[in-house]
Design an enzyme around this catalytic site. Structure first.
Site, PDB file in Angstrom:
ATOM      1  N   TYR A 138      31.945  38.556  35.647  1.00  0.00           N
ATOM      2  CA  TYR A 138      32.098  39.644  36.620  1.00  0.00           C
ATOM      3  C   TYR A 138      30.788  40.401  36.817  1.00  0.00           C
ATOM      4  O   TYR A 138      30.552  40.952  37.883  1.00  0.00           O
ATOM      5  CB  TYR A 138      33.177  40.630  36.155  1.00  0.00           C
ATOM      6  N   LYS A 188      36.272  28.840  25.695  1.00  0.00           N
ATOM      7  CA  LYS A 188      36.015  27.438  26.038  1.00  0.00           C
ATOM      8  C   LYS A 188      34.779  27.003  25.264  1.00  0.00           C
ATOM      9  O   LYS A 188      33.770  26.582  25.841  1.00  0.00           O
ATOM     10  CB  LYS A 188      35.835  27.291  27.558  1.00  0.00           C
ATOM     11  N   ASP A 220      42.307  27.101  28.136  1.00  0.00           N
ATOM     12  CA  ASP A 220      43.227  26.291  28.948  1.00  0.00           C
ATOM     13  C   ASP A 220      44.501  25.978  28.165  1.00  0.00           C
ATOM     14  O   ASP A 220      45.612  26.031  28.702  1.00  0.00           O
ATOM     15  CB  ASP A 220      42.545  25.004  29.463  1.00  0.00           C
ATOM     16  N   ASP A 244      41.608  37.988  33.215  1.00  0.00           N
ATOM     17  CA  ASP A 244      42.126  38.232  34.561  1.00  0.00           C
ATOM     18  C   ASP A 244      43.182  37.189  34.900  1.00  0.00           C
ATOM     19  O   ASP A 244      44.279  37.509  35.362  1.00  0.00           O
ATOM     20  CB  ASP A 244      40.973  38.174  35.572  1.00  0.00           C
ATOM     21  N   ASP A 248      47.677  37.540  34.784  1.00  0.00           N
ATOM     22  CA  ASP A 248      48.572  37.291  35.926  1.00  0.00           C
ATOM     23  C   ASP A 248      49.604  36.230  35.552  1.00  0.00           C
ATOM     24  O   ASP A 248      50.790  36.348  35.878  1.00  0.00           O
ATOM     25  CB  ASP A 248      47.786  36.788  37.154  1.00  0.00           C
TER      26      ASP A 248
HETATM   27  C1  IPM Z   1      42.688  42.932  38.044  1.00  0.00           C
HETATM   28  C2  IPM Z   1      42.304  42.635  39.466  1.00  0.00           C
HETATM   29  C3  IPM Z   1      40.825  42.979  39.647  1.00  0.00           C
HETATM   30  C4  IPM Z   1      40.013  42.064  38.744  1.00  0.00           C
HETATM   31  C5  IPM Z   1      40.312  42.917  41.100  1.00  0.00           C
HETATM   32  C6  IPM Z   1      41.119  43.839  42.011  1.00  0.00           C
HETATM   33  C7  IPM Z   1      38.868  43.258  41.190  1.00  0.00           C
HETATM   34  O1  IPM Z   1      42.588  41.309  39.767  1.00  0.00           O
HETATM   35  O2  IPM Z   1      42.511  44.090  37.607  1.00  0.00           O
HETATM   36  O3  IPM Z   1      43.179  42.035  37.371  1.00  0.00           O
HETATM   37  O4  IPM Z   1      39.681  40.924  39.124  1.00  0.00           O
HETATM   38  O5  IPM Z   1      39.693  42.493  37.642  1.00  0.00           O
HETATM   39 MG    MG Z   2      43.612  40.275  38.261  1.00  0.00          MG
END
Ligand code: IPM
Ligand code: MG
Length: 360
Positions: A138, A188, A220, A244, A248
């Site tokens: 990032y 990794k 992975d 990240d 999710d």
């Molecule tokens: C998260 C989001 C952010 C990230 C975006 C909105 C920049 O996906 O907080 O997980 O990638 O960190």
């Molecule tokens: Mg995210």
């Protein structure tokens, strides 16, 4: 005790879910002072920057920051836009030194049927994805997207220093000691140089915590194991990008991203001697449902509970919010994202009211 909180609702459903978190905080009758500011696309349109310089100042002067969501479809459609809504959250994380992002993934018994996974797999899951938040791909340099067809090129360096890895792993072990005493570190190391340093440093920190069970896993493979046997995990630590992605993924164990709060913490202390944190739901701006009054505010409300616990030490009040959310779910009340047969679907505001009414 005065709670000095910076409020950054942001874009899309951010402001809608935000109002419900404020409603719940106000129902607790705490002594709060709020300072608000625009962030994200709305700030770009008003001030030309996603994170105006005085917004970072407001955050630094507060004891904690509540953050909604940022993002807008017109920026997603234009990958070369130099100013982007996401710069707000990235700038706040970096500018406030919030290197650790805690994403609790907890399955509520009442929501077992909302998960796309089988009940016997998800039941009882209680994991923290601990994501490194101010380093890696990032923020690493070089970072560019340049050139013209057919010679375009781009890169993001997954750069880490040992100090960055160490402080995250220390946080992982400290967290695990207050939980089920298990740390899983994902990397990794089989492919990436940064992954090999990650593993080396993680194992050095591990030797300082002989009482905590530890394992290294390839990222992975962890993506797979989290869906196969999520109950095997307690604290899962990983770099910024893996965190990240896996957070999710892990949200689906619980049923919906609309349920997952997060706390971003650094070493900086606030006026109460606790960590100045930023608290936000892991979901985004969700423009497809913005303005319809249907967004699930529970992740935002649960983020405010994390704020009370981590930045203000108000453990009882935080638990009151969490128990109220649990009651709402047990009473069969849902937003659209977590609905299942036999439950009643509420709008954003009604869900906020339902939580506030159950604070006890
Ligand atoms: C998260 C989001 C952010 C990230 C975006 C909105 C920049 O996906 O907080 O997980 O990638 O960190
Ligand atoms: Mg995210």
């Amino acid at each position: 005790m005065n709670l000095n909180i910076a409020l950054f609702p942001g874009d899309g459903i951010g402001p809608e879910v935000f109002s419900e978190a404020i409603k719940v905080l106000e129902a607790l009758k705490l002594d709060c002072s709020f300072t608000s500011s625009d962030v994200g696309a709305c700030a770009i349109y008003k001030h030309g920057a996603a994170l105006a310089s005085n917004t970072l100042e407001i955050a630094r002067n507060a004891d904690a920051v509540l953050f909604g969501a940022v993002g807008a479809p017109e920026f997603d459609a234009n990958p070369k836009a130099p100013v982007r809504p996401e710069q707000a959250i990235l700038g706040l994380r970096k500018g406030l030194g919030l290197f650790a992002n805690l994403r609790p993934v907890k399955v509520y018994e009442a929501l077992i049927d909302s998960s796309p996974l089988k009940p016997e797999i998800v039941r009882g899951t209680d994991v923290i994805i601990l994501r490194e938040l101010t380093g890696g791909s990032y923020f690493g340099e070089p970072k560019f997207n340049r050139g013209i067809k057919p010679n375009r090129e781009a890169t993001d360096a997954n750069y880490y220093t040992e100090a960055e890895i160490r402080r995250l792993m220390v946080m992982a072990f400290e967290l695990a000691r207050g939980r089920r005493n298990k740390v899983t570190s994902a990397d990794k190391a089989n492919v990436m140089a940064s992954g090999r340093l990650w593993r080396e440093v993680a194992n050095e920190v591990r030797s300082e915590y002989p009482d905590v069970h530890y394992e290294d896993v390839f990222a992975d493979a962890l993506a797979m194991h989290l869906l196969r046997a999520p109950r095997n995990y307690d604290v899962c630590a990983m770099d910024n990008l893996f965190g990240d992605i896996l957070s999710d993924e892990a949200s689906q164990i619980t049923g919906s991203m609309g349920m997952l709060p997060s706390a971003s913490l650094g070493d900086d202390r606030n006026r109460h001697g606790l960590r100045r944190g930023l608290y936000e739901p892991i979901h985004g701006a969700a423009h497809d449902i913005t303005g319809k009054g249907v967004a699930n505010p529970l992740a935002m409300i649960l983020s405010s509970a994390l704020m009370l616990r981590w930045s203000f030490g108000l453990h009882d009040q935080a638990s009151r919010i969490e128990r109220a959310v649990e009651k709402v779910l047990a009473d069969g009340l849902r937003c659209g994202d977590i609905k299942s047969p036999g439950t009643s679907v509420l709008g954003t505001r009604e869900m906020g009211d339902a939580v506030a009414a159950r604070l006890g």
